[in-house]
Design a protein around this motif. Structure first.
Motif, short mmCIF file in Angstrom:
data_model
loop_
_atom_site.label_atom_id
_atom_site.label_comp_id
_atom_site.label_asym_id
_atom_site.label_seq_id
_atom_site.Cartn_x
_atom_site.Cartn_y
_atom_site.Cartn_z
N MET A 1 -18.40 15.02 29.12
CA MET A 1 -17.02 14.53 29.13
C MET A 1 -16.41 14.70 27.74
N ASN A 2 -15.23 15.31 27.71
CA ASN A 2 -14.59 15.58 26.42
C ASN A 2 -13.99 14.31 25.83
N ALA A 3 -14.16 14.17 24.53
CA ALA A 3 -13.56 13.02 23.83
C ALA A 3 -12.05 13.20 23.76
N PRO A 4 -11.29 12.09 23.81
CA PRO A 4 -9.83 12.21 23.71
C PRO A 4 -9.44 12.79 22.36
N PRO A 5 -8.38 13.58 22.35
CA PRO A 5 -7.97 14.21 21.08
C PRO A 5 -7.52 13.16 20.06
N LYS A 6 -7.84 13.43 18.83
CA LYS A 6 -7.43 12.52 17.77
C LYS A 6 -5.93 12.63 17.53
N PRO A 7 -5.26 11.49 17.31
CA PRO A 7 -3.82 11.56 17.05
C PRO A 7 -3.54 12.29 15.74
N SER A 8 -2.44 12.97 15.72
CA SER A 8 -2.05 13.70 14.52
C SER A 8 -1.55 12.73 13.46
N PRO A 9 -1.48 13.18 12.21
CA PRO A 9 -0.94 12.31 11.15
C PRO A 9 0.47 11.80 11.46
N LEU A 10 1.29 12.65 12.09
CA LEU A 10 2.65 12.22 12.43
C LEU A 10 2.65 11.12 13.49
N GLN A 11 1.74 11.24 14.45
CA GLN A 11 1.62 10.22 15.49
C GLN A 11 1.14 8.89 14.90
N LEU A 12 0.20 8.98 13.98
CA LEU A 12 -0.29 7.77 13.31
C LEU A 12 0.82 7.10 12.51
N LEU A 13 1.60 7.93 11.82
CA LEU A 13 2.71 7.40 11.02
C LEU A 13 3.75 6.75 11.93
N ASP A 14 4.03 7.40 13.05
CA ASP A 14 5.01 6.86 14.00
C ASP A 14 4.54 5.51 14.56
N ALA A 15 3.26 5.42 14.91
CA ALA A 15 2.71 4.16 15.44
C ALA A 15 2.75 3.06 14.38
N PHE A 16 2.45 3.44 13.14
CA PHE A 16 2.47 2.47 12.04
C PHE A 16 3.88 1.92 11.82
N ILE A 17 4.86 2.82 11.81
CA ILE A 17 6.25 2.40 11.59
C ILE A 17 6.74 1.49 12.72
N LYS A 18 6.42 1.86 13.97
CA LYS A 18 6.84 1.05 15.11
C LYS A 18 6.21 -0.34 15.06
N LYS A 19 4.94 -0.38 14.68
CA LYS A 19 4.23 -1.65 14.59
C LYS A 19 4.91 -2.59 13.60
N TRP A 20 5.24 -2.06 12.42
CA TRP A 20 5.84 -2.91 11.39
C TRP A 20 7.31 -3.21 11.67
N LEU A 21 7.99 -2.31 12.37
CA LEU A 21 9.37 -2.61 12.77
C LEU A 21 9.40 -3.75 13.78
N ASN A 22 8.44 -3.76 14.70
CA ASN A 22 8.35 -4.85 15.67
C ASN A 22 8.07 -6.18 14.96
N ARG A 23 7.18 -6.13 13.98
CA ARG A 23 6.88 -7.35 13.22
C ARG A 23 8.10 -7.82 12.45
N LEU A 24 8.85 -6.86 11.91
CA LEU A 24 10.06 -7.21 11.17
C LEU A 24 11.09 -7.85 12.08
N LYS A 25 11.21 -7.34 13.31
CA LYS A 25 12.15 -7.92 14.27
C LYS A 25 11.78 -9.36 14.59
N VAL A 26 10.48 -9.60 14.81
CA VAL A 26 10.03 -10.96 15.10
C VAL A 26 10.32 -11.88 13.92
N PHE A 27 10.03 -11.39 12.72
CA PHE A 27 10.28 -12.19 11.52
C PHE A 27 11.77 -12.52 11.38
N CYS A 28 12.62 -11.53 11.63
CA CYS A 28 14.07 -11.75 11.51
C CYS A 28 14.56 -12.76 12.54
N MET A 29 14.01 -12.69 13.75
CA MET A 29 14.39 -13.66 14.78
C MET A 29 13.97 -15.07 14.39
#
Length: 203
Positions: free
Chosen positions: A1-29
């Motif tokens: 069984m093939n291992a799932p492909p590793k996310p690219s650096p851009l995908q990792l960066l996108d996930a990181f930014i979304k994660k912290w934007l969500n945290r920022l939204k919660v903090f602002c609320m």
């Protein structure tokens, strides 16, 4: 069984930014909610009152020091000695934190101390960052008058008398438990009036 492909650096960066934007939204609320409560309570001028002896602090050591000095009990000299020996007292963490909680939400904090005011300059100064007023009440009636005239939403008391006066004044009363080592002799019967009790307030 093939291992799932590793996310690219851009995908990792996108996930990181979304994660912290969500945290920022919660903090602002949360910050916006706090700002609303703080503004409303400040404009209303609401207050929270706290008993000092056996309430905010375990004060038995100061009383014992005054007794050892052989000052006449409850005389001006006695109260002066007790008040000057406030460094012997111990702040009760749960009660102290609850006071700062109310302070953070815009409440003014008043401390009630059933003592004479002699020698209290240092004592009052030590509590100034937290407390807006420090009331030395000679008797329960004076305490009642202050509670009735002020905009108190809640009053934290160790003594039965404090609970009674708060109830008479139409103020929500919360019991503070005495330390097991307390030697102060005011009437103390937790839940006698079916009042709520502040958890961990005996420590």
């Amino acid at each position: 069984m093939n291992a799932p492909p590793k996310p690219s650096p851009l995908q990792l960066l996108d996930a990181f930014i979304k994660k912290w934007l969500n945290r920022l939204k919660v903090f602002c609320m949360l910050a916006a909610t706090w700002a609303v409560f703080f503004s409303v309570f400040t404009l209303l001028g609401l207050r929270a009152g706290y008993e000092y002896d056996d309430g905010l602090r375990y004060t038995t050591p100061a009383y014992q020091a005054a007794q050892k000095a052989k000052a006449a009990p409850f005389s001006e000299d006695f109260w002066s000695l007790v008040n000057r020996d406030h460094k012997l007292e111990r702040t009760k963490p749960a009660v102290w934190l609850s006071a700062w909680f109310f302070r953070a939400f815009g409440f003014k904090i008043d401390i009630f101390c059933q003592r004479g005011p002699g020698g209290s300059e240092g004592l009052v100064r030590d509590w100034r960052p937290l407390a807006d007023a420090f009331h030395f009440t000679p008797d329960e009636d004076h305490k009642y008058q202050l509670l009735e005239k002020g905009r108190y939403a809640v009053y934290f008391a160790a003594s039965d008398g404090g609970i009674i006066q708060a109830r008479k004044a139409g103020v929500w009363a919360v019991r503070i438990r005495k330390s097991a080592k307390s030697a102060l002799r005011h009437e103390y019967n937790p839940r006698k009036f079916k009042e709520p009790v502040l958890p961990l307030s005996e420590f």
